[in-house]
Write an enzyme that holds these catalytic residues in place. Structure first.
Site, mmCIF file in Angstrom:
data_model
loop_
_atom_site.group_PDB
_atom_site.id
_atom_site.type_symbol
_atom_site.label_atom_id
_atom_site.label_comp_id
_atom_site.label_asym_id
_atom_site.label_seq_id
_atom_site.Cartn_x
_atom_site.Cartn_y
_atom_site.Cartn_z
ATOM 1 N N GLY A 11 0.811 -1.217 0.000
ATOM 2 C CA GLY A 11 0.000 0.000 0.000
ATOM 3 C C GLY A 11 0.840 1.261 0.000
ATOM 4 O O GLY A 11 2.079 1.218 0.053
ATOM 5 N N LEU A 13 1.336 3.790 2.273
ATOM 6 C CA LEU A 13 2.218 4.016 3.424
ATOM 7 C C LEU A 13 3.292 2.936 3.508
ATOM 8 O O LEU A 13 4.457 3.228 3.807
ATOM 9 C CB LEU A 13 1.403 4.062 4.724
ATOM 10 C CG LEU A 13 2.220 4.209 6.013
ATOM 11 C CD1 LEU A 13 3.105 5.452 5.985
ATOM 12 C CD2 LEU A 13 1.306 4.229 7.235
ATOM 13 N N ASP A 52 -1.236 -12.809 5.438
ATOM 14 C CA ASP A 52 -2.606 -12.313 5.481
ATOM 15 C C ASP A 52 -2.931 -11.994 6.939
ATOM 16 O O ASP A 52 -3.026 -12.905 7.771
ATOM 17 C CB ASP A 52 -3.547 -13.383 4.920
ATOM 18 C CG ASP A 52 -5.008 -12.977 4.978
ATOM 19 O OD1 ASP A 52 -5.307 -11.899 5.540
ATOM 20 O OD2 ASP A 52 -5.858 -13.734 4.480
ATOM 21 N N ALA A 76 -5.225 -2.233 6.105
ATOM 22 C CA ALA A 76 -6.595 -1.944 6.547
ATOM 23 C C ALA A 76 -7.488 -1.844 5.328
ATOM 24 O O ALA A 76 -7.007 -1.667 4.204
ATOM 25 C CB ALA A 76 -6.644 -0.626 7.328
ATOM 26 N N THR A 78 -9.525 0.706 3.817
ATOM 27 C CA THR A 78 -9.636 2.156 4.017
ATOM 28 C C THR A 78 -10.666 2.806 3.096
ATOM 29 O O THR A 78 -10.924 3.992 3.225
ATOM 30 C CB THR A 78 -8.271 2.847 3.793
ATOM 31 O OG1 THR A 78 -7.798 2.500 2.489
ATOM 32 C CG2 THR A 78 -7.248 2.404 4.822
ATOM 33 N N TYR A 140 -16.725 2.400 8.648
ATOM 34 C CA TYR A 140 -15.262 2.454 8.637
ATOM 35 C C TYR A 140 -14.744 3.040 9.950
ATOM 36 O O TYR A 140 -13.876 2.464 10.612
ATOM 37 C CB TYR A 140 -14.777 3.290 7.451
ATOM 38 C CG TYR A 140 -13.304 3.657 7.499
ATOM 39 C CD1 TYR A 140 -12.318 2.684 7.392
ATOM 40 C CD2 TYR A 140 -12.903 4.993 7.640
ATOM 41 C CE1 TYR A 140 -10.970 3.025 7.440
ATOM 42 C CE2 TYR A 140 -11.557 5.337 7.674
ATOM 43 C CZ TYR A 140 -10.597 4.351 7.582
ATOM 44 O OH TYR A 140 -9.262 4.691 7.634
ATOM 45 N N LYS A 144 -12.442 1.195 12.942
ATOM 46 C CA LYS A 144 -11.141 1.726 13.357
ATOM 47 C C LYS A 144 -11.133 2.078 14.847
ATOM 48 O O LYS A 144 -10.108 1.939 15.520
ATOM 49 C CB LYS A 144 -10.772 2.949 12.506
ATOM 50 C CG LYS A 144 -10.545 2.631 11.023
ATOM 51 C CD LYS A 144 -9.387 1.679 10.774
ATOM 52 C CE LYS A 144 -8.045 2.348 10.950
ATOM 53 N NZ LYS A 144 -6.913 1.440 10.595
#
Length: 301
Positions: A11, A13, A52, A76, A78, A140, A144
């Protein structure tokens, strides 16, 4: 020597963390993601293991083998609307995976750095500091917040890094960001409808990666807001992007959130107060204009 395991390394980040940490001689790195390593071309020396995070057995197996000192958990779901329509998937990735990582961190004495979001807030009174009371208005945001509660009860060292509207250039992912979306749309002569009633503190992905490293380097614990420090609406961001690339900003139409029909509600005004991270970690984000310049340079290569 810090031994750092990154989840979600494919991803945005994850990629920025690999770029930042791989050259460091005081870091041993293990990138992990579900499926294949999409960074093999860019970082051929990057150690990688397929993991995973929603598979408890796999998490335990990889953590016990690598024996990290720190895990930076970036994986995540997102996509805010996807979380609303696939709630089971959102719970597996955003809640259950965190529980499995916490278990492994407790068992192997690992410091967990967990990424969270401004969407745990309702957006009625932003910008928020670390003490603000959460009240999510989307599924979402709920998942979180559940993850944060799991981390806070962990019997290992932990830090929660909350961030806002992360943008940057991502390799081989087909994912755009607000800077490139505005630039490419205006170059193509498209009219853009952009909301002007949602406020955020947009975060350059490189800054977020640096925030993660500062926490690891200092073994910092607790909650930190890691974002940009300018409160802007997407409409204002679009105008700044148009100006930077010398494009026609008359194609940018101001809209309000009610114009768009989306499955998930968005908080109107979030954004973060980052004084704690600045004072305690030495965190210094780029300005949005500096961020655009970095994105432009990377996208040109």
């Amino acid at each position: 020597m810090k031994k750092i395991l990154i989840t979600g390394s494919n991803g945005l980040l994850g990629q920025k963390l690999a770029a930042l940490l791989l050259p460091r001689t005081d870091v041993e790195l293990l990138a992990t993601s579900r499926g294949e390593n999409k960074l093999a071309e860019v970082f051929p020396t990057l150690p990688f293991a397929s993991m995973d995070v929603t598979n408890r057995v796999q998490v335990e197996e990889v953590v016990s083998r690598f024996k990290p000192t720190h895990i930076i958990h970036t994986a995540a779901m997102t996509n805010v609307d996807q979380c609303e329509t696939d709630q089971e998937g959102a719970l597996k990735l955003n809640r259950d995976a965190v529980a499995y990582l916490v278990e492994a961190c407790e068992r192997h004495d690992v410091h967990l750095v967990h990424l969270s979001t401004d969407f745990i807030f309702d957006g009625e009174s932003g910008p928020y500091d670390e003490e603000a009371v959460a009240n999510p208005i989307s599924f979402y945001g709920e998942t979180k917040l559940m993850a944060e509660e799991i981390v806070k009860k962990a019997k290992c060292k932990w830090a929660i890094l909350r961030t806002v509207l992360v943008y940057g250039v991502v390799h081989d992912y087909g994912r755009s960001n607000i800077v490139l979306w505005v630039r490419d749309s205006l170059r193509a002569g498209k009219v853009l409808k952009v909301v002007d009633d949602q406020f955020r503190t947009p975060t350059l992905a490189e800054d977020l990666a640096m925030g993660c490293w500062l926490v690891v380097e200092q073994d910092a614990e607790g909650i930190y807001n890691i974002s940009g420090n300018e409160m802007l609406t997407p409409y204002q961001m679009a105008l700044i992007v148009a100006d930077f690339f010398k494009l026609d900003n008359s194609l940018i139409d101001k809209a309000d959130a009610s114009t768009f029909s989306q499955p998930a509600k968005r908080p109107p005004r979030t954004g973060f107060i980052i004084t704690k991270a600045e004072n305690m970690l030495g965190y210094t984000p780029h300005s949005f204009l500096e961020g655009i310049a970095m994105v432009a340079e990377q996208a040109a290569n």
